[in-house]
Design an enzyme around this catalytic site. Structure first.
Site, mmCIF file in Angstrom:
data_model
loop_
_atom_site.group_PDB
_atom_site.id
_atom_site.type_symbol
_atom_site.label_atom_id
_atom_site.label_comp_id
_atom_site.label_asym_id
_atom_site.label_seq_id
_atom_site.Cartn_x
_atom_site.Cartn_y
_atom_site.Cartn_z
ATOM 1 N N LYS A 134 9.268 3.293 -6.478
ATOM 2 C CA LYS A 134 9.200 3.345 -7.947
ATOM 3 C C LYS A 134 10.411 4.102 -8.512
ATOM 4 O O LYS A 134 11.030 3.668 -9.486
ATOM 5 C CB LYS A 134 7.893 4.014 -8.384
ATOM 6 C CG LYS A 134 6.700 3.078 -8.252
ATOM 7 C CD LYS A 134 5.367 3.797 -8.282
ATOM 8 C CE LYS A 134 4.274 2.782 -7.931
ATOM 9 N NZ LYS A 134 3.013 3.358 -7.549
ATOM 10 N N GLN A 184 -0.334 8.644 -8.470
ATOM 11 C CA GLN A 184 -0.411 7.756 -7.302
ATOM 12 C C GLN A 184 -1.763 7.903 -6.605
ATOM 13 O O GLN A 184 -2.222 9.011 -6.346
ATOM 14 C CB GLN A 184 0.745 8.097 -6.331
ATOM 15 C CG GLN A 184 0.862 7.167 -5.152
ATOM 16 C CD GLN A 184 1.235 5.720 -5.533
ATOM 17 O OE1 GLN A 184 1.969 5.495 -6.501
ATOM 18 N NE2 GLN A 184 0.714 4.763 -4.798
ATOM 19 N N ASP A 209 -0.327 2.636 -16.032
ATOM 20 C CA ASP A 209 -1.049 2.084 -14.885
ATOM 21 C C ASP A 209 -2.277 1.276 -15.350
ATOM 22 O O ASP A 209 -2.885 0.554 -14.562
ATOM 23 C CB ASP A 209 -1.528 3.283 -14.051
ATOM 24 C CG ASP A 209 -1.453 3.061 -12.570
ATOM 25 O OD1 ASP A 209 -0.870 2.047 -12.164
ATOM 26 O OD2 ASP A 209 -1.985 3.902 -11.836
HETATM 27 N N1 GUN Z 1 -1.797 2.905 -5.156
HETATM 28 C C1 GUN Z 1 -1.577 1.642 -4.756
HETATM 29 N N2 GUN Z 1 -1.348 0.850 -5.820
HETATM 30 C C2 GUN Z 1 -1.409 1.637 -6.905
HETATM 31 C C3 GUN Z 1 -1.247 1.377 -8.295
HETATM 32 O O1 GUN Z 1 -1.010 0.262 -8.740
HETATM 33 N N3 GUN Z 1 -1.419 2.463 -9.110
HETATM 34 C C4 GUN Z 1 -1.701 3.704 -8.629
HETATM 35 N N4 GUN Z 1 -1.835 4.681 -9.508
HETATM 36 N N5 GUN Z 1 -1.844 3.947 -7.348
HETATM 37 C C5 GUN Z 1 -1.708 2.932 -6.493
#
Ligand code: GUN
Length: 362
Positions: A132, A176, A199
């Site tokens: 990211k 995350q 998100d």
């Molecule tokens: N862990 C795996 N995929 C995601 C996601 O799309 N968002 C978040 N916050 N955590 C994740």
């Protein structure tokens, strides 16, 4: 050349040979009493040679014609499946966003900034977060990474989230997942400012999605719909089946497909006759987290298959929830793993962050 062609050629040869041999025999008996033995012998030899030559020529021509016909039939019958590389679509979208951010900078506008909060050192999460950060840099988006210790308390994490909510330099916040077991995920996600919830996991945004209102949509489902749209798949009235009912993928993608007027079924670990249900799907989205779970017995001929799975096999190689090699000759289109849905998830996160920044300006 296949067996059927050889058989046909031999049959042609046999039929022609029999006709000509019959004709030669008939001629022999008709003329043998009128000609001397040398001439009769010559007639028989010529007859046999002509029979063989014609038989071989006709068999050859028919085999050639049949081979041509077969080739044509094969190319018409077996349309190659389209492999949907999300990585390529993601690149196009990132190039567009890069230009948009550069333009904003030229106009003296704020550079959108994403803040990612990571707790602990789960290797998969560390790798996702690094991806990211890298993507933000690539397109000129601001990024802030907050890496907290594994033993961070709920209070400490809540305080960090609130600080990010208050920080006007931050436009988007992502915590995350999964969080370490001792932390309350729901409380943390619900504490994020819904206007910065890029998100799409805050209940306000989840509710908006289900009410058909504008809001932030989770990134993977959004990426899947974007891919289907870019491929001009008409979802209206189509039968879509989603395997998996998570808040991150299964539930929201089902809702998005329904918003596009598809008829949607969600399958999960307790679903009976899952194979039969999947076999009816024009669009099959698989987010079950089991390597190669979906084989061709699950897939309708000509379906569109979206594989959300990211699993490691015994050799440490990334594999999807779909058995790609088993299914690929059976479908119209399929996303590979890696380079399929994954790159679209990050790209949608960037898109949502830019949107959050724009929303704050009006
Ligand atoms: N862990 C795996 N995929 C995601 C996601 O799309 N968002 C978040 N916050 N955590 C994740």
């Amino acid at each position: 050349m296949n067996k059927k062609i050889i058989k046909t050629a031999l049959c042609c040869f046999a039929v022609i040979a029999m006709i000509i041999l019959g004709f030669t025999t008939y001629t022999y008996f008709s003329i043998k009493d009128y000609l001397d033995s040398k001439t009769v012998f010559a007639v028989v030899i010529v007859g046999v040679v002509v029979t063989l030559a014609m038989g071989i020529a006709i068999a050859g021509v028919s085999a050639f014609a049949m081979a041509l016909y077969k080739d044509k039939e094969n190319s018409e019958d077996k349309k190659m499946a389209q492999i949907i590389y999300g990585s390529e679509v993601a690149k196009e979208l990132k190039d567009e966003m890069k230009m948009e951010i550069a333009k904003r900078e030229d106009e003296g506008k704020k550079v959108p900034t994403l803040c990612v909060i990571l707790v602990g050192n789960n290797p998969a999460s560390v790798s996702y977060v690094t991806g990211k950060e890298k993507a933000c840099k690539e397109i000129g988006l601001g990024s802030k990474m907050i890496h907290l210790e594994e033993n961070t308390t709920q209070e400490e994490l809540m305080r960090v989230v609130r600080e990010c909510n208050e920080d006007s330099s931050i436009d988007g916040i992502l915590v995350q997942l999964p969080l370490p077991k001792h932390l309350n995920e729901k409380e943390v996600l619900w504490a994020i400012d819904p206007n910065k919830d890029v998100d799409g996991l805050h209940p306000i945004n989840v509710g908006k999605l289900h009410l058909g209102e504008e809001g932030f949509v989770p990134c993977t489902p959004q990426g899947i719909i974007e891919l289907l749209k870019r491929m001009n798949v008409d979802l209206r009235g189509k039968r879509a089946v989603v395997i998996g009912r998570s808040n991150l993928v299964g539930n929201p993608v089902a809702r998005l497909l329904m918003n596009e007027n598809a008829t949607v079924t969600i399958c999960h670990s307790k679903t009976e006759n899952i194979q039969a249900i999947c076999k009816e799907a024009d669009i099959l989205v698989v987010a079950i987290g089991k390597a190669k779970f979906v084989t061709k017995d699950f897939v309708k001929e000509g379906a569109y298959v979206i594989d959300v799975g990211v699993n490691r096999n015994d050799e440490g190689k990334l594999v999807g929830d779909v058995d790609f090699d088993d299914v690929v000759d059976h479908v119209s289109a399929i996303t590979p793993v890696p380079k399929g849905v994954g790159p679209m998830t990050i790209t949608m996160l960037l898109k949502n962050t830019i949107q959050a920044c724009k929303n704050a300006e009006v």
